[in-house]
Scaffold this motif. Structure first.
Motif, PDB file in Angstrom:
ATOM      1  N   UNK A 155      -5.389   3.773  10.015  1.00 15.96           N
ATOM      2  CA  UNK A 155      -4.418   2.793   9.540  1.00 15.96           C
ATOM      3  C   UNK A 155      -4.349   2.780   8.017  1.00 15.96           C
ATOM      4  N   UNK A 156      -5.517   2.803   7.377  1.00 14.87           N
ATOM      5  CA  UNK A 156      -5.546   2.763   5.913  1.00 14.87           C
ATOM      6  C   UNK A 156      -4.952   4.034   5.322  1.00 14.87           C
ATOM      7  N   UNK A 157      -5.239   5.170   5.954  1.00 16.14           N
ATOM      8  CA  UNK A 157      -4.690   6.437   5.469  1.00 16.14           C
ATOM      9  C   UNK A 157      -3.170   6.448   5.582  1.00 16.14           C
ATOM     10  N   UNK A 158      -2.658   5.954   6.723  1.00 16.77           N
ATOM     11  CA  UNK A 158      -1.211   5.907   6.910  1.00 16.77           C
ATOM     12  C   UNK A 158      -0.558   4.927   5.941  1.00 16.77           C
ATOM     13  N   UNK A 159      -1.237   3.817   5.668  1.00 16.53           N
ATOM     14  CA  UNK A 159      -0.690   2.838   4.719  1.00 16.53           C
ATOM     15  C   UNK A 159      -0.524   3.473   3.346  1.00 16.53           C
TER      16      UNK A 159
END
Length: 278
Positions: free
Chosen positions: A147-151
């Protein structure tokens, strides 16, 4: 972009006769992105109003990305007699269903085959949380690192796309530059804290804050005073404040670079809205 939101707020204030000030605050050369944080349904209404205001009143071409079809427009838009149909045609609605489709559609805007004579001055992404929750894991289990990488990936792409179109606008239509980005995000409620302990911030929001320069927070007034007053209308508090001012994702946070603007939003039973400067 903060100037689009400020223009919208002031235009709805003026309808009540509270002020005749239609002046738009000139955008900072660096502050091109705004993150609207709060209730998803309220932020969507705010983004739709911003899109229509930018297209019909500020002569901007707008791209509006959202996961779900627009079923109805906010009440202030039901009576559009004073808005030009040609202005509303400047809004392009796109419906990517997943974060991968969102990335593909945003990145394709820069492809020569998709370039039109009029470059967009505003890119809107409605409901980032819907794209980012559970991203990066095909098994549908939560992966915080994914999730953090995609954000970070989505934010960086939006930043780069806006920078690209800013250069195009500066060459073709300087009065419409820079290209702005407005996105909305509803933080996940922390239910793991015991009573009396402060809730922890949403980790995705921490990542988004590194890329967006202005934060617009939406908070409904549920205080005892509001309940005791017996008001039929909903009362919301809106705070528009700078997160950073420098022109890059790694820029240092500067909360003093631009003064915060506070607004009060009243939503009446018929859905009409009225903004008041606090």
């Amino acid at each position: 972009m903060a100037d689009v939101l400020t223009f919208l707020f002031r235009s709805l204030v003026s309808q009540t006769g509270a002020t005749n000030d239609y002046k738009v605050i000139p955008p900072s050369p660096a502050a091109r992105s705004t993150l609207v944080v709060g209730d998803g349904s309220m932020s969507r209404s705010l983004l739709l109003l911003s899109a229509v205001s930018a297209a019909s009143d500020m002569d901007m071409k707008v791209f509006f990305f959202t996961q779900t079809q627009i079923q109805k427009l906010p009440a202030p838009l039901h009576n559009c007699e004073n808005r030009s149909p040609e202005g509303l045609k400047k809004i392009k609605f796109c419906y990517p269903r997943t974060v991968h489709e969102l990335l593909q559609q945003v990145s394709s805007l820069q492809e020569p085959a998709n370039m039109s004579p009029t470059a967009p001055s505003l890119i809107i992404v409605d409901g980032l949380e819907g794209y980012l929750r559970g991203a990066g894991d095909s098994s549908h289990t939560r992966s915080q690192s994914g999730e953090l990488s995609c954000a970070a990936h989505v934010s960086s792409l939006l930043w780069d796309t806006a920078a690209f179109f800013t250069q195009v606008l500066e060459q073709r239509a300087p009065s419409l530059a820079p290209c702005r980005v407005i996105a909305s995000f509803q933080p996940e409620v922390d239910t793991g804290q015991t009573s009396g302990e402060p809730s922890s911030p949403d980790p995705i929001l921490d990542v988004l804050d590194r890329y967006f320069q202005v934060c617009c927070t939406l908070e409904r007034d549920r205080s005892y005073g509001a309940v005791a007053a017996g008001l039929q209308e909903e009362v919301w508090h809106i705070n528009l404040s700078a997160i950073r001012e420098d022109s890059g994702p790694e820029a240092a946070v500067d909360t003093q670079s631009a003064g915060a603007q506070e607004w009060e939003l009243l939503i009446f039973p018929d859905g009409l809205m009225e903004f008041k400067v606090v």
